[in-house]
Structures are given as structure tokens and as C-alpha cells.
Design a protein around this motif. Structure first.
Motif, PDB file in Angstrom:
ATOM      1  N   GLU A   1     -32.962  71.747 -14.299  1.00  0.00           N
ATOM      2  CA  GLU A   1     -32.990  70.766 -13.269  1.00  0.00           C
ATOM      3  C   GLU A   1     -31.782  69.674 -13.115  1.00  0.00           C
ATOM      4  OE1 GLU A   1     -35.351  71.030 -10.693  1.00  0.00           O
ATOM      5  OE2 GLU A   1     -36.111  72.968 -11.661  1.00  0.00           O
ATOM      6  N   ARG A   2     -31.342  69.218 -14.411  1.00  0.00           N
ATOM      7  CA  ARG A   2     -30.399  68.235 -14.148  1.00  0.00           C
ATOM      8  C   ARG A   2     -29.255  68.384 -13.338  1.00  0.00           C
ATOM      9  NH1 ARG A   2     -28.463  64.619 -19.220  1.00  0.00           N
ATOM     10  NH2 ARG A   2     -27.181  63.001 -18.273  1.00  0.00           N
ATOM     11  N   VAL A   3     -28.765  69.946 -13.765  1.00  0.00           N
ATOM     12  CA  VAL A   3     -27.478  70.236 -13.044  1.00  0.00           C
ATOM     13  C   VAL A   3     -27.928  70.815 -11.666  1.00  0.00           C
ATOM     14  CG1 VAL A   3     -25.823  72.528 -12.897  1.00  0.00           C
ATOM     15  CG2 VAL A   3     -26.709  71.306 -15.240  1.00  0.00           C
ATOM     16  N   LEU A   4     -28.990  70.976 -11.063  1.00  0.00           N
ATOM     17  CA  LEU A   4     -29.126  71.468  -9.910  1.00  0.00           C
ATOM     18  C   LEU A   4     -29.347  70.301  -9.257  1.00  0.00           C
ATOM     19  CD1 LEU A   4     -32.213  73.963  -9.817  1.00  0.00           C
ATOM     20  CD2 LEU A   4     -29.661  74.467  -9.114  1.00  0.00           C
ATOM     21  N   GLN A   5     -29.945  68.881  -9.715  1.00  0.00           N
ATOM     22  CA  GLN A   5     -29.973  67.548  -9.223  1.00  0.00           C
ATOM     23  C   GLN A   5     -28.758  66.930  -8.929  1.00  0.00           C
ATOM     24  OE1 GLN A   5     -32.079  64.658 -11.390  1.00  0.00           O
ATOM     25  NE2 GLN A   5     -32.841  63.567  -9.583  1.00  0.00           N
ATOM     26  N   ALA A   6     -27.820  67.257  -9.829  1.00  0.00           N
ATOM     27  CA  ALA A   6     -26.353  66.921  -9.895  1.00  0.00           C
ATOM     28  C   ALA A   6     -25.811  67.352  -8.525  1.00  0.00           C
ATOM     29  CB  ALA A   6     -25.617  67.026 -11.028  1.00  0.00           C
ATOM     30  N   VAL A   7     -26.099  68.932  -8.334  1.00  0.00           N
ATOM     31  CA  VAL A   7     -25.293  69.294  -7.102  1.00  0.00           C
ATOM     32  C   VAL A   7     -25.741  68.920  -5.758  1.00  0.00           C
ATOM     33  CG1 VAL A   7     -25.459  71.615  -5.998  1.00  0.00           C
ATOM     34  CG2 VAL A   7     -25.103  71.579  -8.502  1.00  0.00           C
TER      35      VAL A   7
END
Length: 295
Positions: free
Chosen positions: A170-176
Motif C-alpha cells: 500500500e505504501r508503494v501504491l500510495q507513493a505512485v
């Protein structure tokens, strides 16, 4: 490979093994080295392109991106509306692929058998791991990127699934979504270093311990069936980046218990047909790849 990477639990590396391009892919990635950087620095573009097998990598990347953009909606729809036939299809694909790959082993010994068992057990245990709490520090994003990209070229283990286990999905998706360039940059750097390092390790193992390494990779694929098993009971849910509820932790159940546990039909006939389609599709791809490679 692009279609496989869209599905959590399925690795694009499995498809590379099926089609006979796995070692070529590793060698091409491995060729991005000091010499390649020197050629690029001196603007010797043609020599650089030839050194890294650029035509192969560009064609492969184009195929992966084309597949991702054209099949993402279809696969997302099937995962939501027809999960049992979809997972059955991928199970058939993975099982027959592992068996086909084992044919490359010319000399069988106890080392190969132990490698298959080790790979199977390792993948089974990894795909059964619950998500863990992870550090909030940015350095862990780098580590997660390095680990996830290794899994993406490792048959049988999904990079997106490992990100989920590491608590960084989720952290990577949020960063995107938020265009967080620092987080994305560290993740990308981890991916690059992990890919260049791990491809060298696997390539070295294949060249020096081919039979044992093939056995280990096949075991990874067989053990991943734990994640692909079509009949699952949802234990807990999570909210995705869009705020929608999705299955988070699941438990495998037998087909004849599925109706009792979930209240839904087990669709055994559809599952058998989808499994068979996966088997015959791989056999067709394998035959096609064989004739193309002969030419």
C-alpha cells in the motif's frame, strides 16, 4: 510475462522459463555492467545496444507493457467475478510448466531431488506467510524494492505478494498516487540493484549447478500452488488504495467443503476445464517456442 505479473501470486519468471528465454533474459540483464556504462558514457550507442542485447530487452519490455495495458481490466474483472476458473487456469499453467522444465535435467541424483523438495517447501511456506509489521524508515522501501524485484524474476514467487508480506504494498501504491518521488526513487533504486545482483547469482547457479538450480526453480513453481489454490476462505479483509474492501488473509479449503464454508458453489467442472486449458496452452507455447528456437 506481463499478464502473469498482473496476478498476485504468479511470477513472470515462470513464463520466461516456459518459453525458453529465462537464461537469455538473465544474461541480458547481467550484461548491464561497467563495460556497458563505459560505452554509454563514451556515446558508443551502437556498441552499448549490442552489448546489453538491447533488441531482445526492448522487444520483451514492449510485450510486457502491451500485455499489462491490454489485459489489466480483463484480469481484474476475472479475479473479481470468476476467481475459481482463473486460479484453476493459472494452477494448470504452473503445474505443467514445472514438469516441462524438469525435462531439462539430464542427470538425476539426490541433490536434484533435495533441491526440488527444498524449493517446493520454501515457496509453500513463503506464500503462506502473514503480512508483517515493517519499519516506516525510507531505507526499508529500498530493501523492499530489492527483494520484490528478485521475486519477479524468480519463478513461482510474486513480487507484489512479497511487497504485501513486507507491509510495503500500500505504501508503494500510495507513493505512485501521490507522486512521492523520494519514496519511488528509493524503491526504483532498490529494484535496479536487486535485479542486477540477483540476475548474476541465478545466472551463475544455472551455469555451474544447472540440474540442481532447475530443480530448485521447479520446486518454487510447485510450492506456489499454495497461493494459487482456487478454493479459499477469507479470514480477514483490507482496504485497497481506492478504499474498497479486498481479501487480505485467506485459508485454503477443499472443493467439497467450499459450499459449506463460504455458501458459494465450488464450480469443480469449470475449474477442471480452466485447469486443462492452462495445461494445453503451456504445451502449445512450449511447442511453438521449440520450433522458433530451432530456426
Amino acid at each position: 510475462m506481463g499478464a502473469a505479473d498482473l496476478v498476485p501470486g504468479v511470477s513472470g519468471g515462470s513464463i520466461a522459463l516456459i518459453t525458453g528465454i529465462y537464461e537469455k533474459l538473465l544474461d541480458s540483464i547481467k550484461s548491464i555492467d561497467g563495460k556497458a556504462l563505459s560505452l554509454l558514457k563514451n556515446l558508443e550507442i551502437k556498441a552499448f545496444w549490442k552489448h546489453i542485447n538491447g533488441r531482445f530487452l526492448l522487444t520483451l519490455l514492449a510485450g510486457i507493457l502491451t500485455s499489462i495495458f491490454t489485459l489489466s481490466k480483463i484480469i481484474s474483472y476475472l479475479m473479481e467475478e470468476h476467481p475459481i476458473p482463473l486460479w484453476s487456469f493459472f494452477s494448470g499453467l504452473i503445474v505443467i510448466s514445472a514438469l516441462i522444465i524438469l525435462r531439462d535435467i539430464k542427470r538425476w541424483n539426490w541433490g536434484v531431488i533435495l533441491a526440488i523438495i527444498l524449493g517446493t517447501v520454501s515457496a509453500y511456506l513463503i506464500t503462506g506467510l502473514p503480512p508483517i509489521g515493517s519499519p516506516d524508515a525510507l531505507w526499508f522501501v529500498f530493501v523492499a524494492g530489492a527483494i520484490a524485484i528478485c521475486a519477479m524474476i524468480l519463478p513461482g514467487i510474486s513480487g507484489s505478494f512479497l511487497l504485501l508480506i513486507l507491509g510495503q504494498y500500500e505504501r508503494v501504491l500510495q507513493a505512485v498516487n501521490q507522486k512521492d518521488l523520494i519514496t519511488l526513487g528509493l524503491f526504483a533504486l532498490g529494484c535496479i540493484i536487486g535485479l542486477l545482483s540477483f540476475s548474476r547469482l541465478i545466472s551463475w547457479l544455472l551455469k555451474n549447478f544447472h540440474a540442481v538450480t532447475i530443480g530448485l526453480l521447479s520446486g518454487f513453481m510447485l510450492g506456489s500452488i499454495n497461493k494459487l489454490w482456487p478454493w479459499k476462505q477469507v479470514i480477514s479483509y483490507r482496504l485497497n488504495s481506492k478504499g474498497l474492501q479486498q481479501p487480505f488473509i485467506t485459508e485454503n479449503v477443499l472443493p467439497h467443503h467450499y459450499l459449506e464454508v463460504t455458501g458459494q458453489e465450488s464450480l469443480i467442472l469449470y475449474a477442471a476445464l480452466a485447469f486443462s486449458f492452462g495445461v494445453f496452452l503451456v504445451l502449445g507455447i512450449e511447442r511453438t517456442a521449440y520450433y522458433i528456437n530451432r530456426k
